[in-house]
Design a protein around this motif. Structure first.
Motif, PDB file in Angstrom:
ATOM      1  N   GLY A 129      16.329   4.601  13.190  1.00  0.00           N
ATOM      2  CA  GLY A 129      17.593   4.387  12.463  1.00  0.00           C
ATOM      3  C   GLY A 129      18.593   3.547  13.245  1.00  0.00           C
ATOM      4  N   ALA A 188      22.821   5.305   8.104  1.00  0.00           N
ATOM      5  CA  ALA A 188      22.102   5.734   9.316  1.00  0.00           C
ATOM      6  C   ALA A 188      23.043   6.523  10.224  1.00  0.00           C
ATOM      7  N   GLU A 200      24.064   9.910   8.501  1.00  0.00           N
ATOM      8  CA  GLU A 200      22.908  10.815   8.490  1.00  0.00           C
ATOM      9  C   GLU A 200      22.711  11.427   9.870  1.00  0.00           C
ATOM     10  N   ASN A 201      22.845  10.603  10.911  1.00  0.00           N
ATOM     11  CA  ASN A 201      22.710  11.110  12.282  1.00  0.00           C
ATOM     12  C   ASN A 201      23.776  12.158  12.584  1.00  0.00           C
ATOM     13  N   LYS A 239      22.665  15.169  10.799  1.00  0.00           N
ATOM     14  CA  LYS A 239      21.357  15.689  11.181  1.00  0.00           C
ATOM     15  C   LYS A 239      21.299  16.155  12.635  1.00  0.00           C
ATOM     16  N   HIS A 240      22.003  15.460  13.521  1.00  0.00           N
ATOM     17  CA  HIS A 240      21.861  15.754  14.949  1.00  0.00           C
ATOM     18  C   HIS A 240      23.016  16.564  15.535  1.00  0.00           C
TER      19      HIS A 240
HETATM   20 MG   LIG Z   1      18.752   8.540  12.494  1.00  0.00          MG
END
Ligand SMILES: [Mg+2]
Ligand SMILES: Nc1ncnc2c1ncn2[C@@H]1O[C@H](COP(=O)(O)OP(=O)(O)OP(=O)(O)O)[C@@H](O)[C@H]1O
Length: 478
Positions: free
Chosen positions: A431, A367, A370-371, A374-375
């Motif tokens: 998440g 999590a 991925e953040n 992704k962010h």
């Molecule tokens: Mg997330």
């Protein structure tokens, strides 16, 4: 309906019984004993005067008698009677006593003829005392044989005044008792009525809360037990309304999150029915649909996990785990994605042993990583490492050099469904919430430090104790 079912009736009855009991005690024990004390005191008074009076009984000349009777009567403050004992005619009949001199002779001495106390003194030839009744009046009497032989001296004092006082006390007590009884019933009923009203209010409040209405506060400012109960009810109401709000929000958010990909899927299905669609576009559509289905599947899994966490039914192992190894595993899972999104991914080799559940730690690591990918914009450096930290803890750390999370959002990122506005890629906002709750279920924490150049998420878990270093298979359920 049973009239004694109400608290008011029961309390009034209880108070009335207490008052009636106290009254009966006074009436049956205290009043008779007071009466007896008055009689005893009169008898003692007569007995005290007896020696002096009996010494003065004239032995012969009859002209001395009136003088003696007057003096004796005033000394003893009583009627003075001198009897002669009449010997019986036959041996079977008893000797009887007859008055020969009487200080009250003006009214006649018939009433004291055969007086029981004088009779007793004659029978036993010793001092006798007690009470005798003549007409409606009771008398305290003391009798003693005196010389010359065959004479009995009797002192008799009326108890009329003393007993009249006792009767007055008895009547007053009765009146006061009846008044107290009525007062007890009244006070008991009103006190119980007030209490019952407050209890009824609490009952209504409880019914209201039970029916799911949490708007009206439960108020009872008094400091007594009922007041405390009302305050406990109020705390329960606030907590329940909070939970209810959270539940509604959760359901609303969850349905919204489910609806979005479902709408998109329906649109694609409609487009796919168009027969003029070329092969490349069809494949693109199918690819997007697969992504949406993946998103739906993941959302369903997340929601299920949250429900299990809420119910405390998620099984959490507590074993020795190597956070260095887990950091390596997560990094290798994301290496391809990081490359595709142009995020330089660094893994800093290190060793850190912790107590936790391997699967859950991996889930948290995924999590976070991925953040971070992704962010943050492409080109942002991302770093994964583990470390042994202070206070016998070990940490898994994921940091990136992205733009960071503004302070006002950083406080909420662990809330369910929370997303920072303008996030580069959209997720469902679950998440970090799940990661945070999993960390706590393992006895650890998930912390965030974010600045405009660097965002650091730290999963901190307890380090294994010495015993666990030898026996690493302890498992608990959270
Ligand atoms: Mg997330
Ligand atoms: N490393 C990060 N840098 C910048 N913002 C972040 C970072 N990590 C999280 N955030 C912000 O915190 C929000 C919450 O993250 P979270 O992982 O809970 O949800 P999500 O990633 O949006 O969705 P999900 O993880 O459920 O697919 C994100 O929407 C994002 O705005």
């Amino acid at each position: 309906m049973n009239p004694f079912r109400s608290v008011g009736a029961r309390l009034s009855l209880a108070l009335a019984l207490v008052v009636a009991g106290a009254l009966a005690l006074v009436y049956l024990v205290v009043v008779p004993s007071l009466q007896q004390r008055l009689i005893d005191s009169k008898l003692s008074q007569l007995k005290a005067a007896l020696p002096q009076v009996s010494e003065q009984v004239p032995q012969t000349p009859f002209d001395l008698w009136p003088d003696f009777l007057e003096r004796a009567s005033s000394t003893a403050d009583a009627r003075v009677v001198v009897y002669t004992i009449l010997t019986p005619a036959t041996p079977t009949t008893k000797a009887s006593v007859h008055p020969i001199e009487d200080s009250h002779s003006a009214t006649g001495s018939r009433d004291v003829d055969n007086d029981p106390i004088a009779q007793r003194a004659a029978d036993t030839f010793a001092e006798a005392s007690g009470t005798a009744e003549r007409g409606e009046t009771k008398y305290a009497e003391v009798a003693v044989p005196v010389s010359p032989i065959g004479r009995i001296l009797l002192l008799s004092a009326s108890l009329h005044d003393a007993l009249a006082n006792v009767d007055t006390v008895r009547t007053r007590l009765l009146e006061a008792g009846v008044l107290a009884l009525l007062l007890a019933i009244g006070v008991g009923y009103s006190a119980a009525y007030l209490f019952a009203r407050r209890i009824r209010r609490l009952e209504v409040a409880a019914e209201r809360i039970a029916s799911g209405s949490f708007d009206e506060p439960v108020r009872d400012p008094s400091p007594d037990e009922l007041g405390q109960l009302a305050r406990a009810f109020e705390r329960m109401r606030l907590r329940l309304s909070q939970l209810e709000r959270a539940r509604r929000e959760f359901i609303g958010n969850a349905s919204h999150e489910l609806r979005t990909p479902l709408f998109s899927l329906r649109g694609f299905i409609e487009l796919l029915t168009d027969e003029e669609l070329d092969e490349t576009t069809r494949r693109e559509f199918l690819e997007t649909m697969r992504e949406q289905v993946d998103r739906l599947a993941r959302l369903a899994e997340d929601l299920l996990d949250l429900t299990r966490l809420d119910a405390g039914r998620l099984h959490i192992e507590r074993r020795r785990v190597d956070l260095g190894e887990l950091a390596e595993d997560v990094a290798s899972e994301f290496r391809a994605v990081a490359q595709a999104t142009e995020h330089p991914l660094e893994l800093l080799p290190s060793e850190a042993q912790a107590l936790g559940d391997e699967e859950r730690v991996l889930r948290i690591g995924r999590a976070l990583l991925e953040n971070a990918i992704k962010h943050t914009p492409p080109g942002t450096r991302v770093r994964v490492r583990s470390a042994e930290t202070a206070f016998r803890t070990a940490s898994l750390i994921v940091e990136d050099e992205g733009p960071g999370i503004p302070m006002e959002h950083a406080r909420h990122v662990f809330d369910r469904f929370y997303r920072v506005d303008g996030a580069h890629a959209s997720g469902s906002g679950l998440g970090l919430a799940i990661a945070h709750e999993l960390a706590e279920a393992m006895g650890g924490t998930l912390e965030l430090i974010s600045t405009p150049e660097r965002t650091t998420f730290t999963l901190r878990l307890p380090a294994p104790s010495e015993e666990l270093a030898v026996e690493p298979t302890a498992a608990v359920s959270a």
